[in-house]
Design a protein around this motif. Structure first.
Motif, PDB file in Angstrom:
ATOM      1  N   GLU A  43      41.563  -9.693  21.421  1.00 30.24           N
ATOM      2  CA  GLU A  43      40.324 -10.008  20.697  1.00 30.24           C
ATOM      3  C   GLU A  43      39.422 -10.922  21.535  1.00 30.24           C
ATOM      4  O   GLU A  43      38.213 -10.725  21.591  1.00 30.24           O
ATOM      5  CB  GLU A  43      40.651 -10.661  19.358  1.00 30.24           C
ATOM      6  N   GLN A  44      40.017 -11.901  22.202  1.00 32.22           N
ATOM      7  CA  GLN A  44      39.238 -12.800  23.049  1.00 32.22           C
ATOM      8  C   GLN A  44      38.582 -12.028  24.200  1.00 32.22           C
ATOM      9  O   GLN A  44      37.430 -12.286  24.547  1.00 32.22           O
ATOM     10  CB  GLN A  44      40.116 -13.914  23.612  1.00 32.22           C
ATOM     11  N   LEU A  45      39.302 -11.084  24.785  1.00 33.92           N
ATOM     12  CA  LEU A  45      38.745 -10.293  25.876  1.00 33.92           C
ATOM     13  C   LEU A  45      37.591  -9.425  25.386  1.00 33.92           C
ATOM     14  O   LEU A  45      36.571  -9.283  26.076  1.00 33.92           O
ATOM     15  CB  LEU A  45      39.829  -9.435  26.526  1.00 33.92           C
ATOM     16  N   ARG A  46      37.711  -8.841  24.185  1.00 35.11           N
ATOM     17  CA  ARG A  46      36.604  -8.053  23.612  1.00 35.11           C
ATOM     18  C   ARG A  46      35.390  -8.940  23.367  1.00 35.11           C
ATOM     19  O   ARG A  46      34.259  -8.556  23.671  1.00 35.11           O
ATOM     20  CB  ARG A  46      37.045  -7.382  22.312  1.00 35.11           C
ATOM     21  N   GLN A  47      35.619 -10.138  22.843  1.00 35.76           N
ATOM     22  CA  GLN A  47      34.513 -11.056  22.579  1.00 35.76           C
ATOM     23  C   GLN A  47      33.820 -11.472  23.869  1.00 35.76           C
ATOM     24  O   GLN A  47      32.590 -11.537  23.938  1.00 35.76           O
ATOM     25  CB  GLN A  47      35.009 -12.289  21.821  1.00 35.76           C
ATOM     26  N   ARG A  48      34.597 -11.735  24.905  1.00 37.66           N
ATOM     27  CA  ARG A  48      34.007 -12.116  26.192  1.00 37.66           C
ATOM     28  C   ARG A  48      33.204 -10.967  26.791  1.00 37.66           C
ATOM     29  O   ARG A  48      32.153 -11.182  27.388  1.00 37.66           O
ATOM     30  CB  ARG A  48      35.090 -12.551  27.169  1.00 37.66           C
ATOM     31  N   GLU A  49      33.726  -9.748  26.660  1.00 38.79           N
ATOM     32  CA  GLU A  49      33.014  -8.583  27.188  1.00 38.79           C
ATOM     33  C   GLU A  49      31.670  -8.410  26.481  1.00 38.79           C
ATOM     34  O   GLU A  49      30.645  -8.170  27.120  1.00 38.79           O
ATOM     35  CB  GLU A  49      33.866  -7.327  27.029  1.00 38.79           C
ATOM     36  N   CYS A  50      31.658  -8.564  25.167  1.00 38.44           N
ATOM     37  CA  CYS A  50      30.407  -8.450  24.417  1.00 38.44           C
ATOM     38  C   CYS A  50      29.457  -9.594  24.763  1.00 38.44           C
ATOM     39  O   CYS A  50      28.241  -9.383  24.864  1.00 38.44           O
ATOM     40  CB  CYS A  50      30.681  -8.405  22.914  1.00 38.44           C
ATOM     41  N   LEU A  68      26.334  -9.384  19.017  1.00 35.31           N
ATOM     42  CA  LEU A  68      27.783  -9.485  19.217  1.00 35.31           C
ATOM     43  C   LEU A  68      28.548  -8.757  18.117  1.00 35.31           C
ATOM     44  O   LEU A  68      29.533  -8.059  18.398  1.00 35.31           O
ATOM     45  CB  LEU A  68      28.210 -10.945  19.289  1.00 35.31           C
ATOM     46  N   ASN A  69      28.112  -8.905  16.862  1.00 34.21           N
ATOM     47  CA  ASN A  69      28.777  -8.200  15.762  1.00 34.21           C
ATOM     48  C   ASN A  69      28.671  -6.689  15.945  1.00 34.21           C
ATOM     49  O   ASN A  69      29.652  -5.968  15.738  1.00 34.21           O
ATOM     50  CB  ASN A  69      28.182  -8.620  14.423  1.00 34.21           C
ATOM     51  N   HIS A  70      27.501  -6.214  16.340  1.00 32.34           N
ATOM     52  CA  HIS A  70      27.313  -4.776  16.549  1.00 32.34           C
ATOM     53  C   HIS A  70      28.196  -4.292  17.701  1.00 32.34           C
ATOM     54  O   HIS A  70      28.838  -3.235  17.607  1.00 32.34           O
ATOM     55  CB  HIS A  70      25.842  -4.483  16.852  1.00 32.34           C
ATOM     56  N   CYS A  71      28.248  -5.064  18.774  1.00 29.29           N
ATOM     57  CA  CYS A  71      29.067  -4.701  19.931  1.00 29.29           C
ATOM     58  C   CYS A  71      30.548  -4.649  19.561  1.00 29.29           C
ATOM     59  O   CYS A  71      31.245  -3.691  19.918  1.00 29.29           O
ATOM     60  CB  CYS A  71      28.831  -5.708  21.053  1.00 29.29           C
ATOM     61  N   LEU A  72      31.030  -5.655  18.841  1.00 18.93           N
ATOM     62  CA  LEU A  72      32.448  -5.676  18.443  1.00 18.93           C
ATOM     63  C   LEU A  72      32.776  -4.526  17.495  1.00 18.93           C
ATOM     64  O   LEU A  72      33.849  -3.923  17.596  1.00 18.93           O
ATOM     65  CB  LEU A  72      32.798  -7.027  17.809  1.00 18.93           C
ATOM     66  N   ASP A  73      31.849  -4.207  16.586  1.00 21.40           N
ATOM     67  CA  ASP A  73      32.062  -3.075  15.669  1.00 21.40           C
ATOM     68  C   ASP A  73      32.103  -1.757  16.440  1.00 21.40           C
ATOM     69  O   ASP A  73      32.930  -0.878  16.146  1.00 21.40           O
ATOM     70  CB  ASP A  73      30.966  -3.011  14.604  1.00 21.40           C
ATOM     71  N   ALA A  74      31.228  -1.614  17.442  1.00 25.24           N
ATOM     72  CA  ALA A  74      31.212  -0.397  18.253  1.00 25.24           C
ATOM     73  C   ALA A  74      32.509  -0.257  19.049  1.00 25.24           C
ATOM     74  O   ALA A  74      33.050   0.852  19.174  1.00 25.24           O
ATOM     75  CB  ALA A  74      30.002  -0.407  19.181  1.00 25.24           C
ATOM     76  N   MET A  75      33.008  -1.365  19.579  1.00 28.43           N
ATOM     77  CA  MET A  75      34.263  -1.322  20.337  1.00 28.43           C
ATOM     78  C   MET A  75      35.428  -0.968  19.412  1.00 28.43           C
ATOM     79  O   MET A  75      36.332  -0.237  19.811  1.00 28.43           O
ATOM     80  CB  MET A  75      34.505  -2.652  21.031  1.00 28.43           C
ATOM     81  N   ALA A  76      35.419  -1.489  18.195  1.00 32.02           N
ATOM     82  CA  ALA A  76      36.492  -1.185  17.242  1.00 32.02           C
ATOM     83  C   ALA A  76      36.433   0.278  16.819  1.00 32.02           C
ATOM     84  O   ALA A  76      37.482   0.915  16.612  1.00 32.02           O
ATOM     85  CB  ALA A  76      36.378  -2.082  16.013  1.00 32.02           C
ATOM     86  N   ALA A  77      35.233   0.842  16.707  1.00 30.05           N
ATOM     87  CA  ALA A  77      35.094   2.241  16.330  1.00 30.05           C
ATOM     88  C   ALA A  77      35.603   3.175  17.423  1.00 30.05           C
ATOM     89  O   ALA A  77      36.117   4.258  17.130  1.00 30.05           O
ATOM     90  CB  ALA A  77      33.634   2.540  16.005  1.00 30.05           C
ATOM     91  N   LYS A  78      35.471   2.758  18.686  1.00 28.81           N
ATOM     92  CA  LYS A  78      35.951   3.576  19.807  1.00 28.81           C
ATOM     93  C   LYS A  78      37.474   3.674  19.815  1.00 28.81           C
ATOM     94  O   LYS A  78      38.040   4.650  20.249  1.00 28.81           O
ATOM     95  CB  LYS A  78      35.476   2.997  21.126  1.00 28.81           C
ATOM     96  N   GLN A  79      38.128   2.630  19.336  1.00 25.56           N
ATOM     97  CA  GLN A  79      39.603   2.610  19.383  1.00 25.56           C
ATOM     98  C   GLN A  79      40.145   3.258  18.180  1.00 25.56           C
ATOM     99  O   GLN A  79      40.508   3.954  17.628  1.00 25.56           O
ATOM    100  CB  GLN A  79      40.108   1.178  19.438  1.00 25.56           C
TER     101      GLN A  79
END
Length: 79
Positions: A43-50, A68-79
């Motif tokens: 989760e920390q790595l995803r947050q840093r990437e965003c 950041l919220n949109h980016c994290l949601d998009a990353m979660a949707a990809k997985q």
């Protein structure tokens, strides 16, 4: 008034700078908590990437949370 400003300046210079939260190292955690530590690190790595994407796109501070919220949601949707 000058002594007060002088003392305030010394106090401010004596305080060490604060740092961001370090990445969790799962190998330094007790075995029963290792899985949770691995999830937290991911989760920390995803947050840093965003956050890096936000910096590269020069997102304004007022829009950063939404980005950041949109980016994290998009990353979660990809997985």
């Amino acid at each position: 008034m000058k002594p007060f400003i002088f003392i305030a300046a010394i106090v401010l210079l004596a305080v060490p700078p604060t740092r961001s939260q370090p990445l969790v190292d799962p190998s330094k955690v007790a075995p029963e908590y290792r899985e949770a530590a691995e999830k937290r690190r991911a989760e920390q790595l995803r947050q840093r990437e965003c956050a890096l994407k936000a910096d590269l796109e020069k997102v304004l501070p007022r829009d950063r949370t939404a980005f950041l919220n949109h980016c994290l949601d998009a990353m979660a949707a990809k997985q």
